[in-house]
Design an enzyme around this catalytic site. Structure first.
Site, short mmCIF file in Angstrom:
data_model
loop_
_atom_site.label_atom_id
_atom_site.label_comp_id
_atom_site.label_asym_id
_atom_site.label_seq_id
_atom_site.Cartn_x
_atom_site.Cartn_y
_atom_site.Cartn_z
N GLY A 258 0.95 -1.16 -0.06
CA GLY A 258 0.00 -0.02 0.10
C GLY A 258 1.07 1.26 0.02
CG HIS A 259 -1.13 5.13 0.70
ND1 HIS A 259 -2.30 4.15 0.64
CD2 HIS A 259 -1.20 5.81 1.85
CE1 HIS A 259 -2.90 4.42 1.62
NE2 HIS A 259 -2.38 5.33 2.51
CG ASN A 260 2.28 6.90 2.48
OD1 ASN A 260 2.81 7.54 1.35
ND2 ASN A 260 1.29 7.40 3.05
CB SER A 278 1.42 4.57 6.89
OG SER A 278 1.23 5.56 5.84
#
Length: 363
Positions: A258-260, A278
């Protein structure tokens, strides 16, 4: 492609014995090996199959009695499984990608293409992209705006690299990998039922309809050297900062980042692992198949998680985890054992109850 036994042994730093001039054209399991194939009989168990095949040479284990096995030659590495890495590298015939740009490929004039790069049929290289020397961009691949790919990369067919993604040297992406899509990030104007549920852990009722508004991904993806990404794997861009993968980390098929997300160096992420936004994964981490990692947690250096483990909170460095929710593996195994014993314990309790009540009636 053909090599002598001696050449193969020299390439992997192993001892060769017998007629080392024998020509080898490939490798095989012992029972199916032909006379020009190297049989992989790296333990006594597998050596039993040599009698069913026609191999003249085999890769064995240290100290193996190769002559008693009816062989003319043998390679005796100190660590046979590790030697397979070198042996398979020598015998790998590759995918047949030749240097040059296929006539059907679309390469923007502002893209920088290194020496001896191969760009396959119907591939697209966008404006400002950089492709390092000796890299392969396979058929139907897409490399986005200002993306950077280092030297000696291999993008198999239908790999997609998004805008501004930065990738180091010796990168390998298997067919269908997708790197640099937007993150799955949405928000509501007022606190959502999901946010409340996370705080209270309670039911929220039907509530009122809330519209999800997209948070755009302004970051991209940064990948280090010697990273490999499996078939169908997907890596989201960061929201503000980049999603990151450290040097020498390997992702198996259908992994999702996922993002980050940040993954350190030398980590092994097995098939169908999902890592939520994250999360931070340390160095030398191994996540077995179908593991799940919750958002915004960290997994320390050297953590090993068995297949199907769900990591829902921070994991200190060096832990070995298993289960859902994850606990230390030895404790989880003890719990499994206790659960299996439970029917017998219940039967014993029932028998004791009958005995006690019967004694009471006699009195």
């Amino acid at each position: 492609m053909a090599f002598t036994v001696k050449q193969i042994a020299a390439a992997i730093g192993a001892e060769a014995v017998g007629d080392t001039s024998l020509i080898i054209t490939g490798a095989s399991e012992p029972a199916q090996a032909g006379p020009d194939q190297l049989a992989l009989a790296m333990s006594p168990k597998y050596a039993e199959g040599l009698a069913d095949g026609a191999a003249q040479a085999a890769m064995l284990w240290p100290g193996a009695d190769w002559q008693a096995l009816g062989l003319k030659a043998a390679i005796l590495p100190e660590r046979p499984r590790f030697a397979m890495a070198g042996m398979t590298r020598v015998l790998d015939t590759g995918q047949g990608f030749a240097p040059g740009v296929h006539p059907s490929a679309v390469v923007d004039p502002t893209a920088q293409i290194g020496k001896d790069v191969s760009i396959g049929p119907l591939a697209i290289i966008s404006a400002g992209a950089t492709i390092g020397a000796r890299s392969v961009i396979g058929p139907h691949c897409f490399v986005g705006l200002d993306a950077q790919i280092g030297e000696d990369a291999l993008l198999r067919e239908q790999v997609s690299i998004g805008a501004r993604v930065t990738i180091g040297d010796r990168f390998v992406a298997q067919p269908g990998a997708r790197i640099g899509g937007d993150g799955f990030s949405f928000v509501t104007a007022e606190p959502s039922a999901v946010e409340t549920a996370r705080k209270t852990l309670g039911d929220q009722g039907e509530g009122k309809a809330q519209q999800w508004i997209r948070i755009h991904s302004l970051g991209s993806v940064t990948i280090g050297d010697d990273v490999e990404v499996g078939m169908g794997a997907t890596i989201d861009c960061g929201t503000i900062r980049n999603t990151m993968i450290g040097n020498n980390t390997k992702l198996d098929n259908q992994v999702h980042m996922g993002h980050n997300v940040v993954i350190g160096e030398n980590s092994l992420i097995c098939g169908q692992v999902g890592i939520a936004g994250s999360a931070v994964i340390g160095d030398n981490v191994v996540l077995g198949g179908q593991c799940g990692v919750s958002d915004n947690i960290f997994v320390g250096d050297g953590v090993i998680a068995g297949g199907g483990t769900k990591l829902m909170s921070n994991v200190p460095a060096g832990r070995t985890m298993l289960g859902y929710p994850a606990t230390q593996m030895d404790k989880q195994v003890e719990s499994y054992k206790a659960l299996r014993r439970l029917p017998r314990v219940l039967r014993d309790i029932k028998a004791l109850q009958k005995a006690v009540f019967k004694t009471g009636e006699d009195d």
